[in-house]
Design a protein around this motif. Sequence first.
Motif, mmCIF file in Angstrom:
data_model
loop_
_atom_site.group_PDB
_atom_site.id
_atom_site.type_symbol
_atom_site.label_atom_id
_atom_site.label_comp_id
_atom_site.label_asym_id
_atom_site.label_seq_id
_atom_site.Cartn_x
_atom_site.Cartn_y
_atom_site.Cartn_z
ATOM 1 N N THR A 22 0.591 -1.166 -0.057
ATOM 2 C CA THR A 22 0.097 -0.151 0.003
ATOM 3 C C THR A 22 0.666 1.255 -0.061
ATOM 4 O OG1 THR A 22 -1.748 -1.188 1.196
ATOM 5 C CG2 THR A 22 -1.792 1.234 1.353
ATOM 6 N N HIS A 23 1.975 1.094 0.654
ATOM 7 C CA HIS A 23 2.824 2.442 0.762
ATOM 8 C C HIS A 23 3.371 2.882 -0.350
ATOM 9 C CE1 HIS A 23 5.676 5.169 2.376
ATOM 10 N NE2 HIS A 23 6.537 4.693 1.756
ATOM 11 N N ALA A 24 3.639 2.000 -1.473
ATOM 12 C CA ALA A 24 3.943 2.166 -2.976
ATOM 13 C C ALA A 24 2.588 2.306 -3.604
ATOM 14 C CB ALA A 24 4.748 0.886 -3.438
ATOM 15 N N ALA A 25 1.766 1.703 -3.691
ATOM 16 C CA ALA A 25 0.584 1.648 -4.395
ATOM 17 C C ALA A 25 -0.326 3.171 -4.441
ATOM 18 C CB ALA A 25 -0.268 0.473 -4.305
ATOM 19 N N VAL A 165 -6.125 -4.016 -7.186
ATOM 20 C CA VAL A 165 -5.395 -5.049 -7.030
ATOM 21 C C VAL A 165 -4.530 -4.905 -5.695
ATOM 22 C CG1 VAL A 165 -3.970 -7.071 -7.589
ATOM 23 C CG2 VAL A 165 -5.606 -6.251 -9.110
ATOM 24 N N PRO A 166 -3.490 -3.864 -5.467
ATOM 25 C CA PRO A 166 -2.718 -3.601 -4.463
ATOM 26 C C PRO A 166 -3.359 -3.562 -2.921
ATOM 27 C CG PRO A 166 -2.071 -2.008 -6.033
ATOM 28 C CD PRO A 166 -3.293 -2.739 -6.523
ATOM 29 N N LEU A 167 -4.723 -2.814 -3.266
ATOM 30 C CA LEU A 167 -5.442 -2.797 -2.092
ATOM 31 C C LEU A 167 -6.140 -4.155 -1.501
ATOM 32 C CD1 LEU A 167 -7.012 0.727 -2.879
ATOM 33 C CD2 LEU A 167 -5.050 0.489 -1.611
ATOM 34 N N LEU A 168 -6.471 -4.818 -2.548
ATOM 35 C CA LEU A 168 -7.080 -6.152 -2.085
ATOM 36 C C LEU A 168 -6.040 -6.871 -1.602
ATOM 37 C CD1 LEU A 168 -9.845 -7.567 -2.333
ATOM 38 C CD2 LEU A 168 -8.733 -8.501 -4.667
ATOM 39 N N ALA A 169 -4.847 -6.902 -2.223
ATOM 40 C CA ALA A 169 -3.784 -7.715 -1.406
ATOM 41 C C ALA A 169 -3.407 -7.301 -0.071
ATOM 42 C CB ALA A 169 -2.558 -7.611 -2.356
#
Length: 424
Positions: A22-25, A165-169
Amino acid sequence: MPTGFGRLWTAQTISSFGDGVTHAALPLLALTLTRDPMALAVVTAAGTLPWLLFGVLGGALVDRWDRRRTMWVADTVRAVLLGIPVAAAVLDVLSIPLLAAVAFLLGLGGLFFDTAATAYLPDLLGRDPALLALANSRLRGAQTAMSGFAGPPAGSALLALGRAVPLLADAVSFLLSALLVRTLPALPRPVPEARESLLRQARAGASYVFTSRLLLGLALRPAVGNVAFLAVETVLALFAHDQLGIDTYGFGLLLTAEATGGLIGAGIASYLGRRLGTGTALTCTAAVEGLAILGLAAAPNPYVAGLALAVCGAGMGATMVLGPSLRQAIVPAHLMGRVASTSRMLAMCAAPFGAFLGGWLATAYDIRTPLYGAAVLLLTMTAITASMTSNRRVEAALRAAAPAGGPDHPGSRDPARESAPDAL
């Protein structure tokens, strides 16, 4: 190590990976919505606001609640919260205000989880200083590896598959962490204090820090350090580009060097504490940070700069294991949440001053001046706090906490008569 520590370690490792994603996305996701720097800054700052607004009150609540339940509920709520931007991305209604609101609420959940975890760990390990140092070394190393190395590249890669997708991960990582924390052993809750208002209890926790030279010294290091490091971070990209000729890829390697140093520092922290004594080790690591930033300011090329950042990262990694481990060993269980959150709040409040200081010095003088200023600040802080966290003071505090692990255990001193360990 108790069996439960392995599950706590695994849970925090999984959660740290999600945090790195999340920090990157999140900034990249915001960048798909706007190019306004102020709007992007709002999303970034929103996650830190809970510590500034509710830090001490959050610690007081954690001291009232069951720590294990607080952790798994916080992770479950954060997983559900991430479902909101995921759904918004799928429905194409994502916005900057929504991202900022989610970042704020995630930060609030992080406040409760981190404070509860900090308070839970010493009870799990019986307040054993050696076990606490080893445990914090492992936790810090895993956090650095996951949030600093593995998570950000994964976040960038997952974003290419879709905005949600990143938030879901990250949501899945929170759910897995919550399930693991739910299986941790239930520990006895601290002896409840006389019923007081939440504000009065919060004030008591803050007072415990400020009236103890040892705890205040431990709190000043990250607070002053944040001023210095944010002053450096504010101009680091510009310094690397203009003074060292480093391109975007090279700047990523420069940050990786710092993270690598952090892993090494976390790994050797316990050894340094045993070899030098915790107080001397803390003074040495703080001095190393200041000297490393001085070396960065004078660096003639990228290689020297990378080495300086790696050394600085090692000092920071060791400090962030030794300081919290000592605090967990000497603070009474019924105050642990408030003391931890007060120290964290001081560090978070100091960060904006560092960013302003770095920008002002670079504008008024030149791009290297913030780095020299940060080095002077760190070395001055080292000299001031050396006596506050001396081996003599640390050993006295550990002896005072040793009889039964603190005032919340049978046979220990009366909490009502116990003062902060300043007299130590």
